[in-house]
Design an enzyme around this catalytic site. Structure first.
Site, PDB file in Angstrom:
ATOM      1  CE  LYS A  71      17.742   3.534 -21.144  1.00 29.00           C
ATOM      2  NZ  LYS A  71      16.180   2.842 -21.238  1.00 29.00           N
ATOM      3  CG  ASP A 107      13.787   0.048 -21.491  1.00 27.23           C
ATOM      4  OD1 ASP A 107      12.875   0.256 -20.301  1.00 27.23           O
ATOM      5  OD2 ASP A 107      14.657   0.304 -22.075  1.00 27.23           O
TER       6      ASP A 107
END
Ligand code: ATR
Length: 283
Positions: A71, A107
């Protein structure tokens, strides 16, 4: 599922990735709205993000989800990064527009949507976040963006301080931090409207532990646990038992996926279906 010569390919990169719920969730979503798309999992070892970015361009992959351990690494390989993802310091979704790769963090959006769906407004309220790892970053940035007064409690207090400092410089809001200890938690929860667990405490197979003693929970304290395995966690079972509003981790998972789906396809995501599929896969 019908695969044609024109099928557009999306996927997830991570390591490990074989237990991801996203392929089942995204393929069901594509099929239900009649899109000629397919979604597959690619196991990509740490350090291989350059290869991935080139491959995504060369093969014309439409979009990717990005999970552990990529990420952060992936960010330097992209042509552009959405400002919110830049502030969070992590990308979990990539959109490929004709060879130009843009990174997003869905997210944070998924977490915020999950709270809204439960009718939880956090603006001007006290929120306690347990944990200061990768998952906590998206949660904390999302909360400060919504105007919450956040305190981060983490076992490693230096990590809590560092995340708090980043969130302050990105938002200009005050963000508190402290070591994760029972006395501190008790003091902080007194004024809190919401408790969010982002630590791995309570995750299967160590599912008989909770990051917060039951005696500190009460009906007016909403509780969100981003851990979704087991479902519900001990923390959420305790919270439900005292009559608190609970938000389970599947909500964030489903809604981050729904947002990614919309970024790739431009079509509203079938959120209910995606939740059903994710829940069924977990059960
Ligand atoms: P993720 O990306 O899922 O957030 P991570 O970056 O490894 O994963 O972060 C895990 C989080 O769970 C951290 O906040 C970690 O606390 P430390 O920073 O002190 O390591 C927390 N955590 C993991 N096991 C824990 C435990 N037994 N007790 C308390 N916190 C724990």
């Amino acid at each position: 599922m019908h695969i044609s010569g024109a099928t557009r390919v999306c996927g997830i990169i991570g390591d490990p990735v074989e237990h991801s719920l996203s392929p089942a969730m995204q393929n069901a979503a594509f099929e239900s709205v009649g899109l000629d798309y397919v979604y597959v999992a690619f196991r990509l070892p740490r350090g291989e993000t350059r290869v991935l970015a080139d491959a995504a361009r060369a093969l014309g992959l439409r979009g990717l989800n990005v999970t552990v351990p990529h990420k952060v690494d992936i960010m330097s390989r992209l042509d552009s990064v959405d400002p919110q993802a830049e502030a969070i310091g992590a990308v979990n979704t990539i959109v490929n527009d004709g060879g130009r790769l843009r990174g997003y963090n869905t997210d944070a959006y998924g977490f915020a949507e999950g709270l809204k769906a439960r009718g939880l407004a956090v603006s001007g309220r006290e929120v306690v976040v347990l944990g200061a790892g990768g998952a906590a970053r998206a949660v904390v940035f999302s909360l400060v963006e919504m105007g919450a007064n956040v305190t981060i409690l983490n076992r490693d207090a230096a990590r809590a301080e560092s995340l708090a400092r980043d969130a302050v410089s990105a938002s200009g809001r005050e963000v508190g931090w402290d070591p994760l200890q029972e006395e501190v938690l008790e003091a902080r929860l007194g004024a809190a409207a919401l408790l969010v667990n982002t630590t791995s405490v309570g995750m299967s197979p160590l599912s008989d532990v909770s990051p917060c003693p039951r005696r500190l929970l009460r009906p007016r304290l909403a509780v969100c646990d981003i851990v979704y395995n087991p479902r519900p966690t001990l923390l959420l079972r305790d919270a439900a038992a005292v009559g608190a509003t609970v938000v389970d981790g599947v909500e964030m998972l489903v809604r981050q996926g729904a947002r990614a789906f919309e970024l790739w396809t431009g079509v509203p995501a079938p959120v209910e279906l995606m939740r059903d599929v994710a829940t069924r896969e977990l059960d």
